[in-house]
Design a protein around this motif. Structure first.
Motif, PDB file in Angstrom:
ATOM      1  N   ASN A   1      -3.871  -1.252  -1.122  1.00  0.00           N
ATOM      2  CA  ASN A   1      -4.842  -1.265  -1.786  1.00  0.00           C
ATOM      3  C   ASN A   1      -6.075  -0.824  -1.451  1.00  0.00           C
ATOM      4  O   ASN A   1      -7.046  -0.200  -2.137  1.00  0.00           O
ATOM      5  CB  ASN A   1      -5.003  -2.520  -2.476  1.00  0.00           C
ATOM      6  CG  ASN A   1      -3.959  -3.063  -3.593  1.00  0.00           C
ATOM      7  OD1 ASN A   1      -3.224  -2.363  -4.061  1.00  0.00           O
ATOM      8  ND2 ASN A   1      -3.878  -4.382  -3.652  1.00  0.00           N
ATOM      9  N   ARG A   2      -6.209  -1.149  -0.316  1.00  0.00           N
ATOM     10  CA  ARG A   2      -7.694  -0.592   0.525  1.00  0.00           C
ATOM     11  C   ARG A   2      -7.688   0.792   0.693  1.00  0.00           C
ATOM     12  O   ARG A   2      -8.811   1.368   0.900  1.00  0.00           O
ATOM     13  CB  ARG A   2      -7.712  -1.316   1.833  1.00  0.00           C
ATOM     14  CG  ARG A   2      -8.010  -2.756   1.655  1.00  0.00           C
ATOM     15  CD  ARG A   2      -8.215  -3.384   3.133  1.00  0.00           C
ATOM     16  NE  ARG A   2      -8.421  -4.852   2.925  1.00  0.00           N
ATOM     17  CZ  ARG A   2      -9.284  -5.559   3.875  1.00  0.00           C
ATOM     18  NH1 ARG A   2      -9.674  -4.844   4.912  1.00  0.00           N
ATOM     19  NH2 ARG A   2      -9.718  -6.811   3.868  1.00  0.00           N
TER      20      ARG A   2
ATOM     21  N   ASP B   1     -14.489  -2.251  -1.580  1.00  0.00           N
ATOM     22  CA  ASP B   1     -13.137  -1.671  -2.162  1.00  0.00           C
ATOM     23  C   ASP B   1     -13.473  -0.856  -3.166  1.00  0.00           C
ATOM     24  O   ASP B   1     -14.326  -0.154  -3.483  1.00  0.00           O
ATOM     25  CB  ASP B   1     -12.391  -3.229  -2.627  1.00  0.00           C
ATOM     26  CG  ASP B   1     -13.069  -3.687  -3.914  1.00  0.00           C
ATOM     27  OD1 ASP B   1     -14.382  -3.287  -4.354  1.00  0.00           O
ATOM     28  OD2 ASP B   1     -12.760  -4.511  -4.459  1.00  0.00           O
TER      29      ASP B   1
ATOM     30  N   TYR C   1      -6.338  -5.871  -8.571  1.00  0.00           N
ATOM     31  CA  TYR C   1      -5.958  -7.069  -8.057  1.00  0.00           C
ATOM     32  C   TYR C   1      -5.080  -8.099  -9.069  1.00  0.00           C
ATOM     33  O   TYR C   1      -4.338  -8.943  -8.283  1.00  0.00           O
ATOM     34  CB  TYR C   1      -7.013  -7.742  -7.392  1.00  0.00           C
ATOM     35  CG  TYR C   1      -7.772  -7.074  -6.167  1.00  0.00           C
ATOM     36  CD1 TYR C   1      -7.076  -6.525  -5.192  1.00  0.00           C
ATOM     37  CD2 TYR C   1      -9.239  -6.501  -6.644  1.00  0.00           C
ATOM     38  CE1 TYR C   1      -7.933  -5.731  -4.358  1.00  0.00           C
ATOM     39  CE2 TYR C   1      -9.763  -5.886  -5.728  1.00  0.00           C
ATOM     40  CZ  TYR C   1      -9.280  -5.482  -4.519  1.00  0.00           C
ATOM     41  OH  TYR C   1      -9.839  -4.663  -3.609  1.00  0.00           O
TER      42      TYR C   1
ATOM     43  N   ASP D   1      -1.854  -5.161   0.392  1.00  0.00           N
ATOM     44  CA  ASP D   1      -3.286  -5.330   0.404  1.00  0.00           C
ATOM     45  C   ASP D   1      -3.968  -4.160   1.059  1.00  0.00           C
ATOM     46  O   ASP D   1      -4.970  -3.647   0.568  1.00  0.00           O
ATOM     47  CB  ASP D   1      -3.557  -6.622   1.017  1.00  0.00           C
ATOM     48  CG  ASP D   1      -5.073  -6.748   1.195  1.00  0.00           C
ATOM     49  OD1 ASP D   1      -5.835  -6.695   0.254  1.00  0.00           O
ATOM     50  OD2 ASP D   1      -5.678  -6.739   2.341  1.00  0.00           O
ATOM     51  N   SER D   2      -3.140  -3.800   2.226  1.00  0.00           N
ATOM     52  CA  SER D   2      -3.569  -2.354   2.900  1.00  0.00           C
ATOM     53  C   SER D   2      -3.586  -1.118   2.146  1.00  0.00           C
ATOM     54  O   SER D   2      -4.337  -0.368   2.086  1.00  0.00           O
ATOM     55  CB  SER D   2      -2.973  -2.201   4.140  1.00  0.00           C
ATOM     56  OG  SER D   2      -3.115  -3.398   5.147  1.00  0.00           O
TER      57      SER D   2
END
Length: 331
Positions: A57-58, A23, A271, A54-55
Motif C-alpha cells: 500500500n505504501r 500516504d 485501507y 501494508d508495504s
C-alpha cells in the motif's frame, strides 16, 4: 532528473516522507495543489520481499501528474535491491533511501540513521538500490550523524555521490537529537560544500521565513517540509511559489473541505472504512487548527468531537457542511 524546478532555476520545496502521514491519498492532494514531487512513507525492503500488504500500500504511486518517489529503508543489500526493483515496477520515477530515521524501532534493526555509524556498509546498500533501480534516479535522505561526536554526513554524502546518488536531503539534527531542540541548518553547509549534487535542507521548516533562513545558513539548493504540511496539502506548492517570487492563492475553506473529503474517500478505498477514517484523522486535526488560524473558524469541543469521530467521508462532509450552513463555522 526531477524535480522540474531545477530545470527552471527555481528553488524547490519537497514534502518529507513521514510514516502515517504521506500516504497515497495525502500525496495525491499535495500534487493536485501544485507540488511537483512527493515521497512515500518509508518502506522496508524486507517487507516488500515478504509480500507485506501494508508495504505494498505504501508504494502505491497513484494516477495523477507529478514525480513519484518511493523511499526504501533497510540493512540488507539484497532486500533493498529487490525493493528498488519492486518500486520501479510499481511506477516510481525516483527511488530514495532512508538513512535518517531516528526511531528506536528502525535504528534497533541497524537501519535508518544507524547506518550513519557505518558509511562503508551504507555505501554497499546504496549500490544495491542503484542496481535494482535500473537507471531510475536514486536519492538519499540522512541526518548530520549519529551524535555530535559522530558527524558522518560529509563522508556518507561523498560516498553516495561517488556511486551515483543524484540528490541528498539532510535533516539538521543527529540521530540522538531525535526532534529535540532546533534544527542546525548551518551544520548542513559542510555537506553542501563537499559535493557537487543538489543538497536539500530539512528540519523545522514551517513557513517562508524559516525556509529562507534554512537556505541562507545551509547554502542548500532547496528545502524539505515535514510536519508543517500535515493537514495542509497546498503548503508545499505555496511555499515554493513564495520562495521564487510567484503568487499563490491559498485555497478557500470550501475547497479545503472538498480536498479533505476526497482524501478521506481515497483513504477508505485504500485501507477500508474503519482504518481509512482513522488514518486521515491526524490530517483532520491539523486542518481544524489551520482553519482556526486562517479563517477564524472556532469549533466547540462537541463540534470537534463530531468531526473527529466521523465514520465515513460522507459523514465528515455533512457534519462540516452542517456547521457551516447553521453559521456555527465562520466561512
Amino acid at each position: 532528473m526531477g524535480p522540474y524546478a531545477f530545470s527552471r532555476n527555481e528553488t524547490p520545496v519537497f514534502l518529507a516522507p513521514m510514516s502515517g502521514v504521506t500516504d497515497a491519498p495525502f500525496r495525491k492532494q499535495v500534487m493536485k495543489f501544485g507540488a511537483e514531487t512527493t515521497i512515500t512513507e518509508m518502506v522496508a525492503g524486507d517487507d516488500l520481499r515478504n509480500g507485506n500488504q501494508d508495504s505494498e500500500n505504501r508504494i502505491v504511486v497513484g494516477h495523477y501528474p507529478g514525480i513519484h518517489t518511493v523511499q526504501l529503508v533497510g540493512r540488507e543489500a539484497e532486500a533493498l535491491r529487490y525493493g528498488a526493483e519492486r518500486a520501479r515496477h510499481a511506477g516510481a520515477d525516483i527511488i530514495d533511501i532512508n538513512m535518517g530515521c531516528p526511531s528506536r524501532r528502525v535504528t534497533g534493526g541497524l537501519s535508518g540513521s544507524a547506518l550513519m555509524r557505518d558509511p562503508a556498509h551504507a555505501q554497499t546498500l546504496i549500490e544495491a538500490v542503484i542496481d535494482g533501480a535500473q537507471g531510475l534516479p536514486v536519492t538519499l535522505k540522512m541526518r548530520l550523524g549519529w551524535d555530535r561526536d559522530e558527524m558522518t554526513a560529509v563522508e556518507l554524502a561523498l560516498r553516495a555521490q561517488d556511486v551515483g546518488v543524484e540528490l541528498i536531503a539532510v535533516h539538521g539534527r543527529t540521530r540522538q537529537d531525535f526532534y529535540d531542540g532546533e534544527a542546525d541548518w548551518a551544520a548542513i553547509r559542510p555537506v553542501v560544500d563537499a559535493v557537487d549534487l543538489p543538497v536539500i535542507a530539512n528540519g523545522d521548516i514551517v513557513c517562508l521565513e524559516s525556509a529562507k533562513e534554512a537556505l541562507k545558513l545551509s547554502g542548500a539548493a532547496g528545502v524539505m517540509v515535514g510536519r508543517a504540511a500535515t493537514g495542509r496539502p497546498w503548503f508545499i506548492a505555496q511555499l515554493q511559489a513564495s520562495l521564487n517570487g510567484r503568487e499563490y492563492n491559498t485555497p478557500g475553506l470550501g475547497l479545503q473541505i472538498e480536498s479533505l473529503a476526497e482524501q478521506a474517500r481515497d483513504s477508505v478505498e485504500l485501507y477500508g472504512q474503519r482504518v481509512g477514517m482513522k488514518v486521515v484523522r491526524k490530517h483532520i486535526v491539523e486542518a481544524l487548527e489551520g482553519w482556526r488560524n486562517d479563517f477564524d473558524v472556532s469549533l466547540s469541543a462537541e463540534m470537534r468531537k463530531s468531526v473527529l469521530t466521523s465514520q465515513s467521508p460522507d459523514d465528515l462532509v455533512s457534519t462540516l457542511n452542517g456547521f457551516m450552513a447553521e453559521g456555527q463555522v465562520a466561512a
